[in-house]
Design an enzyme around this catalytic site. Structure first.
Site, PDB file in Angstrom:
ATOM      1  CG  PHE A  25      53.782  -9.343  29.415  1.00  0.00           C
ATOM      2  CD1 PHE A  25      54.201  -8.078  29.794  1.00  0.00           C
ATOM      3  CD2 PHE A  25      52.622  -9.850  29.981  1.00  0.00           C
ATOM      4  CE1 PHE A  25      53.476  -7.325  30.718  1.00  0.00           C
ATOM      5  CE2 PHE A  25      51.891  -9.119  30.896  1.00  0.00           C
ATOM      6  CZ  PHE A  25      52.318  -7.850  31.275  1.00  0.00           C
TER       7      PHE A  25
ATOM      8  CG  ASP B 246      51.860 -11.462  23.227  1.00  0.00           C
ATOM      9  OD1 ASP B 246      51.423 -10.393  22.757  1.00  0.00           O
ATOM     10  OD2 ASP B 246      51.862 -11.698  24.447  1.00  0.00           O
TER      11      ASP B 246
ATOM     12  NE  ARG C 232      57.069  -0.121  29.162  1.00  0.00           N
ATOM     13  CZ  ARG C 232      56.043  -0.920  28.862  1.00  0.00           C
ATOM     14  NH1 ARG C 232      56.252  -2.002  28.136  1.00  0.00           N
ATOM     15  NH2 ARG C 232      54.818  -0.648  29.284  1.00  0.00           N
TER      16      ARG C 232
ATOM     17  CE1 TYR D 259      46.363  -3.682  27.772  1.00  0.00           C
ATOM     18  CE2 TYR D 259      44.474  -5.142  27.609  1.00  0.00           C
ATOM     19  CZ  TYR D 259      45.784  -4.930  27.974  1.00  0.00           C
ATOM     20  OH  TYR D 259      46.520  -5.949  28.521  1.00  0.00           O
ATOM     21  CE  LYS D 260      49.942  -4.109  25.717  1.00  0.00           C
ATOM     22  NZ  LYS D 260      50.076  -3.535  27.056  1.00  0.00           N
TER      23      LYS D 260
END
Length: 419
Positions: free
Chosen positions: A137, A206, A392, A231-232
């Site tokens: 990322f 990560d 996605r 938050y995922k």
């Protein structure tokens, strides 16, 4: 696929209903605020747990509105970073006292990379290389480059699958994504960790796209540091604070590059010299962001009694089912899975590459991912896309159903044909 999720009906709708009836996590769906939309973007922002609004109202009205400053002690605000870290710990395979919540993913990556560099160089002063997952990322790469410039190190990007072979005598730190954010590919955390350690380096993981979606097993693998957002799949809310894992044996040597007052051994002594506190609290920096932190703490209650192995089993079953239904509904040659089909290499998302055949094979030009996703959203299915042509779909086992997967695949077939 486990026996619990083995379909027995050739009709897709009936099969979806049958699988949902067998789902041991199905009762968790009621714990979230959902509507008629099929929400497959939990890999970017998880759905709202139903109990969070009332808890936030209590924090604002009672703890802030009435108790005010007393809430730092009487309501437990001061200890929230460590307390909530310990609540996350079992979801990433960590024992208590090694995880602290606060700041953003980017800030925690910076802390971890610099601290790992310092530890590695303390063991071998000749180590000056930071290995970075080539498909990382972007923020991880940006932070690694900045940390390297500040410490006189160099950065080398290598594919995650080659990280084990790339680590060598110059390697100080490897920064690797557990799950690739773009493709959904799951990287081998235990093997890469062991290889980097054999080479004498330290490793930072990560786990943003794996925490709450599959077993992470930080302690068992011997991981040095890990950083994750909340938050995922952890459903903490937009901008909820990230977490930092520091393996217990390394904590006495964890030298933060951001020595804030709340990680001081005596934070209210207000002394000019910095003396680090003990344990994972060394990862703290400034005043905790209490509102979002306590919303996260409430959100994590949906995990009470949940077995992460059951989450993984359902995730694989959901993504298997979705891939089969996409194959049935989408015209040949229009979409190609980027996500590995092998379970051991798959996270909890499905990424599909828009393709086409302009040479007369009948498929036509590749559909535009943004156009397809817009058409899907008009049909009540929410995923997202990454340029130039990746669709996605994130599958959150606590609230995603097999009926959702069936409906999404059917809508995708229609959207691709119209796009």
């Amino acid at each position: 696929m486990s026996e619990a999720y083995a379909p027995s009906d050739s009709d897709a709708h009936a099969t979806a209903d049958e699988l949902d009836a067998r789902d041991e996590l199905a009762h968790r769906r009621k714990d979230f605020v959902l509507d008629g939309t099929v929400y497959l973007d939990g890999n970017s922002l998880g759905a709202l747990p139903r109990s969070v609004p009332a808890r936030l109202a209590e924090v604002v009205e009672r703890e802030w509105g009435e108790l005010r400053i007393r809430s730092w002690s009487e309501s437990g605000w001061w200890s929230a970073p460590e307390r909530i870290g310990d609540r996350i710990a079992p979801l990433v395979g960590a024992g208590a006292g090694q995880t602290v919540v606060g700041d953003s993913t980017s800030v925690n990556v910076f802390k971890a990379v610099v601290a790992a560099l310092r530890i590695a160089r303390g063991e071998d002063g000749g180590r000056d290389e930071v290995l970075v997952d080539a498909a990382t990322f972007p923020t991880d790469g940006y932070i690694a480059e900045s940390a390297a410039r500040m410490t006189g190190a160099t950065v080398r990007a290598v594919p995650a699958a080659e990280m084990a072979d790339a680590a060598g005598p110059a390697t100080a730190v490897a920064l690797v994504n557990h799950v690739d954010y773009r493709t959904g590919e799951l990287n081998d955390l235990p093997a890469a960790t062991a290889a980097v350690h054999r080479a004498g380096g330290r490793i930072v993981w990560d786990v943003c796209h794996s925490a709450g979606a599959l077993p992470v097993e930080l302690d068992a693998s011997g991981a040095d540091f890990a950083v994750g957002c909340t938050y995922k799949y952890l459903n903490g809310g937009p901008g909820s604070p990230a977490f930092l894992y520091v393996r217990r044996e390394l904590q006495p040597r964890f030298e933060t590059p951001l020595p804030g007052w709340t990680s001081h051994a005596d934070p209210f002594g207000m002394t000019p010299g910095y003396v680090p506190g003990d344990g994972a609290s060394r990862g703290r920096v400034g005043t905790p962001d209490i509102l979002s932190m306590l919303a996260l703490e409430e959100a994590l209650k949906v995990w009470d009694g949940v077995d992460i192995a059951a989450v993984r089993a359902k995730s694989l079953a959901l993504t298997d089912f979705f891939l089969r239904r996409v194959q049935a509904y989408v015209p040949d040659g229009r979409l190609r899975p980027l996500t590995p089909l092998e379970h051991r290499r798959r996270g909890s998302q499905v990424s599909l590459l828009c393709t086409g055949d302009e040479g007369g094979g009948g498929a036509g030009p590749a559909p535009d991912a943004e156009v397809v996703m817009t058409a899907l959203q008009a049909r009540g299915v929410v995923g997202d896309f990454r340029r130039p042509g990746v669709l996605r779909f994130g599958f959150t086992p606590l609230y995603t159903s097999f009926a959702d997967a069936e409906r999404a695949a059917a809508a995708l077939g229609e959207a691709v044909r119209t796009a």
